[in-house]
Design an enzyme around this catalytic site. Structure first.
Site, PDB file in Angstrom:
ATOM      1  N   LYS A   1     -13.086  42.537  14.274  1.00 25.30           N
ATOM      2  CA  LYS A   1     -12.420  41.334  14.809  1.00 25.30           C
ATOM      3  C   LYS A   1     -13.387  40.142  14.829  1.00 25.30           C
ATOM      4  O   LYS A   1     -12.989  39.005  14.560  1.00 25.30           O
ATOM      5  CB  LYS A   1     -11.873  41.639  16.207  1.00 25.30           C
ATOM      6  CG  LYS A   1     -10.706  42.631  16.159  1.00 25.30           C
ATOM      7  CD  LYS A   1     -10.378  43.210  17.522  1.00 25.30           C
ATOM      8  CE  LYS A   1      -9.164  44.132  17.445  1.00 25.30           C
ATOM      9  NZ  LYS A   1      -8.953  44.907  18.669  1.00 25.30           N
TER      10      LYS A   1
ATOM     11  N   ILE B   1      -2.318  37.408  21.331  1.00 27.60           N
ATOM     12  CA  ILE B   1      -2.937  36.085  21.534  1.00 27.60           C
ATOM     13  C   ILE B   1      -2.963  35.331  20.198  1.00 27.60           C
ATOM     14  O   ILE B   1      -3.504  35.844  19.213  1.00 27.60           O
ATOM     15  CB  ILE B   1      -4.390  36.206  22.065  1.00 27.60           C
ATOM     16  CG1 ILE B   1      -4.421  37.008  23.362  1.00 27.60           C
ATOM     17  CG2 ILE B   1      -5.018  34.837  22.246  1.00 27.60           C
ATOM     18  CD1 ILE B   1      -5.841  37.291  23.869  1.00 27.60           C
TER      19      ILE B   1
ATOM     20  N   GLU C   1      -8.076  56.576  22.247  1.00 23.84           N
ATOM     21  CA  GLU C   1      -7.630  57.639  21.352  1.00 23.84           C
ATOM     22  C   GLU C   1      -8.443  58.908  21.577  1.00 23.84           C
ATOM     23  O   GLU C   1      -9.519  58.862  22.180  1.00 23.84           O
ATOM     24  CB  GLU C   1      -7.782  57.164  19.911  1.00 23.84           C
ATOM     25  CG  GLU C   1      -6.908  55.962  19.664  1.00 23.84           C
ATOM     26  CD  GLU C   1      -6.783  55.616  18.198  1.00 23.84           C
ATOM     27  OE1 GLU C   1      -7.001  56.490  17.360  1.00 23.84           O
ATOM     28  OE2 GLU C   1      -6.452  54.461  17.929  1.00 23.84           O
TER      29      GLU C   1
ATOM     30  N   GLY D   1      -0.986  47.211  22.236  1.00 23.30           N
ATOM     31  CA  GLY D   1       0.319  47.676  22.694  1.00 23.30           C
ATOM     32  C   GLY D   1       1.371  47.317  21.652  1.00 23.30           C
ATOM     33  O   GLY D   1       1.279  46.289  20.979  1.00 23.30           O
TER      34      GLY D   1
ATOM     35  N   ASP E   1     -14.247  48.516  16.091  1.00 24.94           N
ATOM     36  CA  ASP E   1     -13.028  47.703  16.161  1.00 24.94           C
ATOM     37  C   ASP E   1     -13.385  46.247  16.514  1.00 24.94           C
ATOM     38  O   ASP E   1     -12.922  45.302  15.863  1.00 24.94           O
ATOM     39  CB  ASP E   1     -12.096  48.318  17.221  1.00 24.94           C
ATOM     40  CG  ASP E   1     -10.840  47.507  17.439  1.00 24.94           C
ATOM     41  OD1 ASP E   1      -9.898  47.649  16.641  1.00 24.94           O
ATOM     42  OD2 ASP E   1     -10.794  46.717  18.408  1.00 24.94           O
TER      43      ASP E   1
ATOM     44  N   GLY F   1      -4.304  41.115  19.476  1.00 22.99           N
ATOM     45  CA  GLY F   1      -2.879  41.414  19.649  1.00 22.99           C
ATOM     46  C   GLY F   1      -1.984  40.191  19.715  1.00 22.99           C
ATOM     47  O   GLY F   1      -1.820  39.465  18.738  1.00 22.99           O
TER      48      GLY F   1
ATOM     49  N   VAL G   1       3.194  49.960  16.670  1.00 26.19           N
ATOM     50  CA  VAL G   1       3.508  48.562  16.354  1.00 26.19           C
ATOM     51  C   VAL G   1       4.753  48.474  15.470  1.00 26.19           C
ATOM     52  O   VAL G   1       5.662  47.680  15.728  1.00 26.19           O
ATOM     53  CB  VAL G   1       2.300  47.873  15.665  1.00 26.19           C
ATOM     54  CG1 VAL G   1       2.604  46.405  15.403  1.00 26.19           C
ATOM     55  CG2 VAL G   1       1.045  48.013  16.515  1.00 26.19           C
TER      56      VAL G   1
HETATM   57  P1  NDP Z   1       0.213  54.303  14.429  1.00 25.22           P
HETATM   58  O1  NDP Z   1      -0.791  55.354  14.088  1.00 25.22           O
HETATM   59  O2  NDP Z   1       0.953  54.404  15.703  1.00 25.22           O
HETATM   60  O3  NDP Z   1       1.281  54.206  13.259  1.00 25.22           O
HETATM   61  C1  NDP Z   1       0.966  54.276  11.905  1.00 25.22           C
HETATM   62  C2  NDP Z   1       2.244  54.384  11.109  1.00 25.22           C
HETATM   63  O4  NDP Z   1       1.914  54.407   9.731  1.00 25.22           O
HETATM   64  C3  NDP Z   1       3.049  55.671  11.371  1.00 25.22           C
HETATM   65  O5  NDP Z   1       4.419  55.382  11.417  1.00 25.22           O
HETATM   66  C4  NDP Z   1       2.736  56.549  10.149  1.00 25.22           C
HETATM   67  O6  NDP Z   1       3.802  57.395   9.774  1.00 25.22           O
HETATM   68  C5  NDP Z   1       2.577  55.493   9.090  1.00 25.22           C
HETATM   69  N1  NDP Z   1       1.767  55.952   7.981  1.00 25.22           N
HETATM   70  C6  NDP Z   1       0.539  56.524   8.017  1.00 25.22           C
HETATM   71  N2  NDP Z   1       0.113  56.785   6.775  1.00 25.22           N
HETATM   72  C7  NDP Z   1       1.094  56.365   5.945  1.00 25.22           C
HETATM   73  C8  NDP Z   1       1.265  56.353   4.554  1.00 25.22           C
HETATM   74  N3  NDP Z   1       0.334  56.843   3.741  1.00 25.22           N
HETATM   75  N4  NDP Z   1       2.403  55.818   4.040  1.00 25.22           N
HETATM   76  C9  NDP Z   1       3.372  55.343   4.845  1.00 25.22           C
HETATM   77  N5  NDP Z   1       3.255  55.309   6.192  1.00 25.22           N
HETATM   78  C10 NDP Z   1       2.142  55.836   6.717  1.00 25.22           C
HETATM   79  O7  NDP Z   1      -0.561  52.917  14.313  1.00 25.22           O
HETATM   80  P2  NDP Z   1      -0.331  51.578  15.175  1.00 25.22           P
HETATM   81  O8  NDP Z   1       1.103  51.210  15.130  1.00 25.22           O
HETATM   82  O9  NDP Z   1      -1.027  51.714  16.474  1.00 25.22           O
HETATM   83  O10 NDP Z   1      -1.195  50.536  14.328  1.00 25.22           O
HETATM   84  C11 NDP Z   1      -0.735  49.960  13.136  1.00 25.22           C
HETATM   85  C12 NDP Z   1      -1.682  48.839  12.718  1.00 25.22           C
HETATM   86  O11 NDP Z   1      -1.690  47.843  13.734  1.00 25.22           O
HETATM   87  C13 NDP Z   1      -3.134  49.263  12.533  1.00 25.22           C
HETATM   88  O12 NDP Z   1      -3.716  48.501  11.502  1.00 25.22           O
HETATM   89  C14 NDP Z   1      -3.774  48.897  13.861  1.00 25.22           C
HETATM   90  O13 NDP Z   1      -5.159  48.661  13.759  1.00 25.22           O
HETATM   91  C15 NDP Z   1      -3.026  47.610  14.161  1.00 25.22           C
HETATM   92  N6  NDP Z   1      -3.011  47.242  15.572  1.00 25.22           N
HETATM   93  C16 NDP Z   1      -2.565  48.129  16.485  1.00 25.22           C
HETATM   94  C17 NDP Z   1      -2.518  47.787  17.817  1.00 25.22           C
HETATM   95  C18 NDP Z   1      -2.016  48.724  18.852  1.00 25.22           C
HETATM   96  O14 NDP Z   1      -2.015  48.362  20.030  1.00 25.22           O
HETATM   97  N7  NDP Z   1      -1.557  49.914  18.498  1.00 25.22           N
HETATM   98  C19 NDP Z   1      -2.981  46.449  18.265  1.00 25.22           C
HETATM   99  C20 NDP Z   1      -3.384  45.559  17.198  1.00 25.22           C
HETATM  100  C21 NDP Z   1      -3.404  45.967  15.894  1.00 25.22           C
HETATM  101  P3  NDP Z   1       4.299  58.605  10.721  1.00 25.22           P
HETATM  102  O15 NDP Z   1       5.002  57.927  11.858  1.00 25.22           O
HETATM  103  O16 NDP Z   1       5.208  59.376   9.831  1.00 25.22           O
HETATM  104  O17 NDP Z   1       3.059  59.342  11.142  1.00 25.22           O
HETATM  105  N1  HSE Z   2      -7.894  49.701  19.742  1.00 26.56           N
HETATM  106  C1  HSE Z   2      -7.716  48.313  19.975  1.00 26.56           C
HETATM  107  C2  HSE Z   2      -8.143  47.958  21.376  1.00 26.56           C
HETATM  108  C3  HSE Z   2      -6.290  47.854  19.810  1.00 26.56           C
HETATM  109  O1  HSE Z   2      -8.454  48.843  22.189  1.00 26.56           O
HETATM  110  O2  HSE Z   2      -8.162  46.774  21.673  1.00 26.56           O
HETATM  111  C4  HSE Z   2      -5.983  47.482  18.417  1.00 26.56           C
HETATM  112  O3  HSE Z   2      -6.633  46.285  18.063  1.00 26.56           O
END
Ligand code: NDP
Ligand code: HSE
Length: 432
Positions: free
Chosen positions: A208, A139, A193, A306, A204, A137, A16
């Site tokens: 929500k 929506i 995952e 996504g 999860d 996401g 994200v």
């Molecule tokens: P990722 O695991 O892809 O990314 C997490 C990021 O956080 C990475 O860049 C990581 O760094 C960084 N990070 C982890 N720990 C630390 C720390 N201690 N200090 C600084 N940075 C840190 O997660 P997503 O992007 O998938 O998700 C992010 C958020 O969005 C979550 O809360 C998730 O629930 C939410 N979300 C995600 C969705 C999705 O489709 N992915 C949908 C809706 C919500 P590094 O890159 O160096 O590992």
């Molecule tokens: N893991 C979630 C899903 C995405 O499968 O819908 C982040 O909310």
């Protein structure tokens, strides 16, 4: 009026965060032209855990591995938290809010556990706390509940709010495959995952549901336990039973008013009639079905996960916070109504589908039927499927109290001819 130049710090550049950084760099060039109230925005820092990872599209001079300092930096007006989990994300957010910076997050686990306290902290310091991307996401369901539907008495929210499980169940339905086979495919495609527990066991979706409930009805976000069941026990046999009787199996999240002050919050798989709007929501899509007293039924549907779709909702929040900042205001926190009380799922009634693996011999059906009768559970329909060692009895009950169903299952487990309880799933009604 504060400066119309707003500085943004992003913590987390994963799926994200990296999509948000790309969108922000694009937006920096356009926003001043399209919306004078937003002013200009500038991305001033991106914090990650591992600064040595290649990150195409993220200007290297913006990168830091000191997220706490970015949250604390006095010249950062809006901090975006995209790390996930409870700590250290909570500390980053609190640090930003305490100095009056606004915060945007997509973190449903954190909001469900500490949302009430974080919203109060934001208000105390005259800051915004936005979390549109935390539910479904892209929506805009949070904005709809907070704003467009603010005057509506919402009676029920039903949602498909987890894309991973919807992908798995849709594929099981369309291709008749077993859960394990489809889970492995979802993991290979990156939908699920490596450790799929949070999605497939309903954690999860439960977070929500809590967030939807706080906005739809007025419950608090303080880590309350809600009723939760996942999809890992669903068999191809159950999906096939549902299809033959005009249903599809979906993992649904439910927020429901019970009487004037009761609230039921739960997530579980359910047989949904094929004619219901949620039944045709397939793949990784999400949908939220809202029933209000005056507005009637509303359906919101779209990508629930996504990088880019989620970043789109985050960016909308960032621009809203920038506008608020430039106007010298902030959004008030959601209201918590102390008159509400939780209704235990054991006290709720539903139609149930129950499938029993049984020994195929005379008298078994009579024994089983007497257990249902003993607990006042009335049977609507019954079929025997399979023969000999593969024999199953599939029942659909009339509406029955969950506690009576639980007592029935306990007694059924005590009958030697009942080898196992294959499934016990709720069946939800017609258009509602
Ligand atoms: P990722 O695991 O892809 O990314 C997490 C990021 O956080 C990475 O860049 C990581 O760094 C960084 N990070 C982890 N720990 C630390 C720390 N201690 N200090 C600084 N940075 C840190 O997660 P997503 O992007 O998938 O998700 C992010 C958020 O969005 C979550 O809360 C998730 O629930 C939410 N979300 C995600 C969705 C999705 O489709 N992915 C949908 C809706 C919500 P590094 O890159 O160096 O590992
Ligand atoms: N893991 C979630 C899903 C995405 O499968 O819908 C982040 O909310």
């Amino acid at each position: 009026m504060t400066s119309s130049h707003v500085r943004i710090g992003v913590i987390g550049a994963g799926f994200v965060g990296s999509a948000l950084v790309a969108a922000l760099l694009e937006e920096e060039r356009h926003v001043a032209l399209v919306d004078a109230a937003t002013g200009t925005i500038e991305l001033v820092g991106v914090a990650v855990r591992d600064i040595t990872k290649p990150r195409p599209g993220v200007p290297v001079e913006l990168l830091t591995d000191d997220a706490l300092s970015l949250a604390a930096r006095e010249d950062v007006d809006i901090v975006v938290e995209l790390v996930g989990g409870i700590e250290p994300a909570k500390t980053y957010i609190e640090t930003a809010l305490r100095r009056g910076a606004s915060v945007v997050t997509a973190n449903k686990a954190l909001m469900a556990a500490h949302g009430t306290a974080l919203a109060a902290l934001a208000h105390e310091h005259g800051a915004d706390l936005h979390y549109e991307a935390a539910v479904a996401g892209a929506i805009p369901i949070i904005a709809a509940l907070r704003s467009s539907l603010a005057g509506e008495k919402i009676t029920r929210v039903l949602g498909i709010v987890n894309g991973t499980t919807n992908f798995i169940l849709s594929k099981m339905t369309m291709e008749g495959l077993d859960y394990g086979v489809v889970l492995a495919e979802a993991q290979a495609l990156g939908y699920a995952e490596a450790d799929p527990t949070a999605d497939v066991e309903g954690f999860d979706a439960a977070a929500k549901v809590q967030i939807l409930s706080s906005l739809a009805i007025g419950t608090s976000l303080q880590g309350e336990e809600i009723s939760r069941e996942g999809i890992s026990a669903i068999r191809a046999l159950d999906v096939d039973f549902a299809r033959r009787y005009g249903y599809v199996i979906k993992l649904i999240g439910v927020v429901e008013r019970v009487g004037e002050w009761g609230v039921s919050r739960r997530t579980h798989p359910a047989l949904v009639p094929a004619s219901h709007p949620l039944a045709s929501v397939n793949g990784a899509l999400n949908a939220v079905f809202v029933e209000g007293q005056n507005a009637g039924p509303l359906v919101f549907m779209g990508p629930g996960a996504g990088g880019q779709p989620t970043a789109s909702a985050v960016l909308g929040n960032v621009l809203h916070a920038a506008r608020n900042r430039n106007a010298g205001r902030h959004d008030v926190p959601f209201t918590v109504d102390d008159r509400l009380h939780n209704v235990d799922i054991a006290d709720l009634s539903s139609v149930f589908y129950i499938s029993l693996d049984v020994v195929d011999e005379p008298g078994v059906l009579a024994q089983v039927a007497s257990v249902f009768a003993h607990h006042h559970v009335s049977i609507q329909s019954m079929e025997q499927a399979g023969l000999a060692s593969d024999a199953r009895l599939n029942f659909v009950t009339h509406e029955a109290k969950t506690s009576d169903i639980d007592a029935t299952l306990t007694d059924l487990r005590g009958i030697a001819a009942v080898e196992s309880i294959g499934a016990c799933l709720r069946v939800i009604g017609g258009a509602a």
